[in-house]
Write a protein that holds these residues in place. Sequence first.
Motif, PDB file in Angstrom:
ATOM      1  N   TYR A   9       0.809  -1.208   0.000  1.00  0.00           N
ATOM      2  CA  TYR A   9       0.000   0.000   0.000  1.00  0.00           C
ATOM      3  C   TYR A   9       0.847   1.265   0.000  1.00  0.00           C
ATOM      4  O   TYR A   9       0.315   2.361   0.189  1.00  0.00           O
ATOM      5  N   GLY A  10       2.122   1.135  -0.226  1.00  0.00           N
ATOM      6  CA  GLY A  10       2.990   2.282  -0.400  1.00  0.00           C
ATOM      7  C   GLY A  10       2.988   2.750  -1.844  1.00  0.00           C
ATOM      8  O   GLY A  10       2.182   2.315  -2.672  1.00  0.00           O
ATOM      9  N   PRO A  11       3.942   3.622  -2.199  1.00  0.00           N
ATOM     10  CA  PRO A  11       3.965   4.202  -3.546  1.00  0.00           C
ATOM     11  C   PRO A  11       4.765   3.405  -4.562  1.00  0.00           C
ATOM     12  O   PRO A  11       4.808   3.788  -5.726  1.00  0.00           O
ATOM     13  N   ASP A  12       5.404   2.293  -4.134  1.00  0.00           N
ATOM     14  CA  ASP A  12       6.346   1.600  -5.011  1.00  0.00           C
ATOM     15  C   ASP A  12       6.175   0.092  -4.933  1.00  0.00           C
ATOM     16  O   ASP A  12       5.703  -0.458  -3.933  1.00  0.00           O
ATOM     17  N   ILE A  13       6.627  -0.579  -6.000  1.00  0.00           N
ATOM     18  CA  ILE A  13       6.984  -1.993  -5.939  1.00  0.00           C
ATOM     19  C   ILE A  13       8.494  -2.025  -5.708  1.00  0.00           C
ATOM     20  O   ILE A  13       9.261  -1.403  -6.445  1.00  0.00           O
ATOM     21  N   LEU A  14       8.920  -2.735  -4.664  1.00  0.00           N
ATOM     22  CA  LEU A  14      10.337  -2.832  -4.343  1.00  0.00           C
ATOM     23  C   LEU A  14      10.918  -4.125  -4.895  1.00  0.00           C
ATOM     24  O   LEU A  14      10.253  -5.164  -4.918  1.00  0.00           O
ATOM     25  N   THR A  15      12.165  -4.057  -5.316  1.00  0.00           N
ATOM     26  CA  THR A  15      12.918  -5.241  -5.704  1.00  0.00           C
ATOM     27  C   THR A  15      14.137  -5.347  -4.810  1.00  0.00           C
ATOM     28  O   THR A  15      14.934  -4.407  -4.727  1.00  0.00           O
ATOM     29  N   ASP A  29       1.045   2.709  -7.316  1.00  0.00           N
ATOM     30  CA  ASP A  29       0.212   3.035  -6.171  1.00  0.00           C
ATOM     31  C   ASP A  29      -0.680   1.861  -5.785  1.00  0.00           C
ATOM     32  O   ASP A  29      -1.423   1.334  -6.605  1.00  0.00           O
ATOM     33  N   LYS A  30      -0.563   1.423  -4.538  1.00  0.00           N
ATOM     34  CA  LYS A  30      -1.391   0.353  -3.975  1.00  0.00           C
ATOM     35  C   LYS A  30      -1.323  -0.928  -4.810  1.00  0.00           C
ATOM     36  O   LYS A  30      -2.341  -1.558  -5.119  1.00  0.00           O
ATOM     37  N   TYR A  44       2.902  -9.026 -13.111  1.00  0.00           N
ATOM     38  CA  TYR A  44       1.610  -8.353 -13.133  1.00  0.00           C
ATOM     39  C   TYR A  44       1.289  -7.831 -11.735  1.00  0.00           C
ATOM     40  O   TYR A  44       1.604  -8.475 -10.725  1.00  0.00           O
ATOM     41  N   ALA A  45       0.650  -6.666 -11.685  1.00  0.00           N
ATOM     42  CA  ALA A  45       0.283  -6.055 -10.409  1.00  0.00           C
ATOM     43  C   ALA A  45      -1.116  -5.478 -10.487  1.00  0.00           C
ATOM     44  O   ALA A  45      -1.515  -4.928 -11.518  1.00  0.00           O
ATOM     45  N   VAL A  46      -1.860  -5.606  -9.385  1.00  0.00           N
ATOM     46  CA  VAL A  46      -3.124  -4.896  -9.279  1.00  0.00           C
ATOM     47  C   VAL A  46      -2.852  -3.490  -8.758  1.00  0.00           C
ATOM     48  O   VAL A  46      -1.820  -3.232  -8.129  1.00  0.00           O
ATOM     49  N   GLY A  47      -3.776  -2.581  -9.013  1.00  0.00           N
ATOM     50  CA  GLY A  47      -3.799  -1.274  -8.368  1.00  0.00           C
ATOM     51  C   GLY A  47      -5.081  -1.210  -7.571  1.00  0.00           C
ATOM     52  O   GLY A  47      -6.168  -1.048  -8.141  1.00  0.00           O
ATOM     53  N   GLY A  52     -10.306  -0.038 -10.149  1.00  0.00           N
ATOM     54  CA  GLY A  52      -9.100  -0.850 -10.126  1.00  0.00           C
ATOM     55  C   GLY A  52      -8.335  -0.862 -11.433  1.00  0.00           C
ATOM     56  O   GLY A  52      -8.895  -0.646 -12.514  1.00  0.00           O
ATOM     57  N   THR A  53      -7.037  -1.145 -11.318  1.00  0.00           N
ATOM     58  CA  THR A  53      -6.167  -1.222 -12.490  1.00  0.00           C
ATOM     59  C   THR A  53      -5.339  -2.495 -12.473  1.00  0.00           C
ATOM     60  O   THR A  53      -5.135  -3.123 -11.425  1.00  0.00           O
ATOM     61  N   LEU A  54      -4.858  -2.833 -13.660  1.00  0.00           N
ATOM     62  CA  LEU A  54      -3.896  -3.917 -13.856  1.00  0.00           C
ATOM     63  C   LEU A  54      -2.718  -3.354 -14.619  1.00  0.00           C
ATOM     64  O   LEU A  54      -2.890  -2.582 -15.569  1.00  0.00           O
ATOM     65  N   THR A  55      -1.511  -3.769 -14.241  1.00  0.00           N
ATOM     66  CA  THR A  55      -0.317  -3.340 -14.960  1.00  0.00           C
ATOM     67  C   THR A  55       0.588  -4.534 -15.173  1.00  0.00           C
ATOM     68  O   THR A  55       0.783  -5.366 -14.267  1.00  0.00           O
TER      69      THR A  55
END
Length: 308
Positions: A9-15, A29-30, A44-47, A52-55
């Motif tokens: 739920y932060g602003p980033d995807i971390l690696t 975001d989220k 793949y990531a949900v927002g 809702g979004t998919l990326t």
Amino acid sequence: MKHLFIGGYGPDILTANSEFDVVARTAADKASFLAFHPTLPVLYAVGEQDTGTLTAYTVTDGELSELDGRPSEGSQPCHLAVHPGGELLAVANYGDGVVSLHRLDANGAFTGDPIVLTHSGSGPVWERQERPHAHQAVFHDDVLHVSDLGTDEIRRYALDGRALDFVKLPAGTGPRHLVFAGGRCHVAGELDAMVRTYDGDWNEVAAAVASEQPGTNYPSHIDVAGEYVYVGNRGPDTISVLRAADLSMVAEVPSGAAWPRHFAIDGAAMYVANQTGDTVSVLTLRGGVPQPTDVVIDAVAPACVLPR
């Protein structure tokens, strides 16, 4: 593990790398749940927004670059899964219970129109079960299984979206996550704080409390490794280890911080996303029981961990 991907739920995807140092941050975001394509370097990531979004991201040495994106067709998507064949992705939208199916092309990008599966119903815990709340999507034996916390059902669909017979669980279960293993399905009930095991015909063959600690518990993720079922417990902030054969308790150990929302098992390692603790704990499995280490990864409200 080469890299660990952390969404939340932060602003980033971390690696993070194999030394558990954060080596990349991708604005998202989220991004509360992540899933990899089975054969392609695509994440793949949900927002988890009201709309809702998919990326889709291409992954290169842990770095993410956006490949494609589209709406999730529902509200507050919280889970997604890719079919083992790599041509279909399913999304569970918690907010309105909508499940959507998205076709994937040879590069892992979205193609064609989505299949949108709406639902109706409710449950006895009115403040949580006033409407459908799809919480997880799982492909098993070419059937899409969706745990619906709001209606106490495991919704089942063919790959073309055709509805199959749904499985009705005890009233007030609030099924959150499930896992298939050894011809059985193990289900974590968020609202009744139970784990239930079903055989191949969906007969309940075992049931047990997810935590033996006092106080309120909201079980989160569930998984199987070897002869054990593992369950995250939010409230007690523990990981329970149950025998898969009969759900007898083997051990219950601290998750490392507060509100273990998700975990992943990779060999002898367990990674736990402690949402309100703002950390990912790295545990080691000894005799099947998670043991603490001194390794933690700082992350804002982590909700999903994915080793790759």
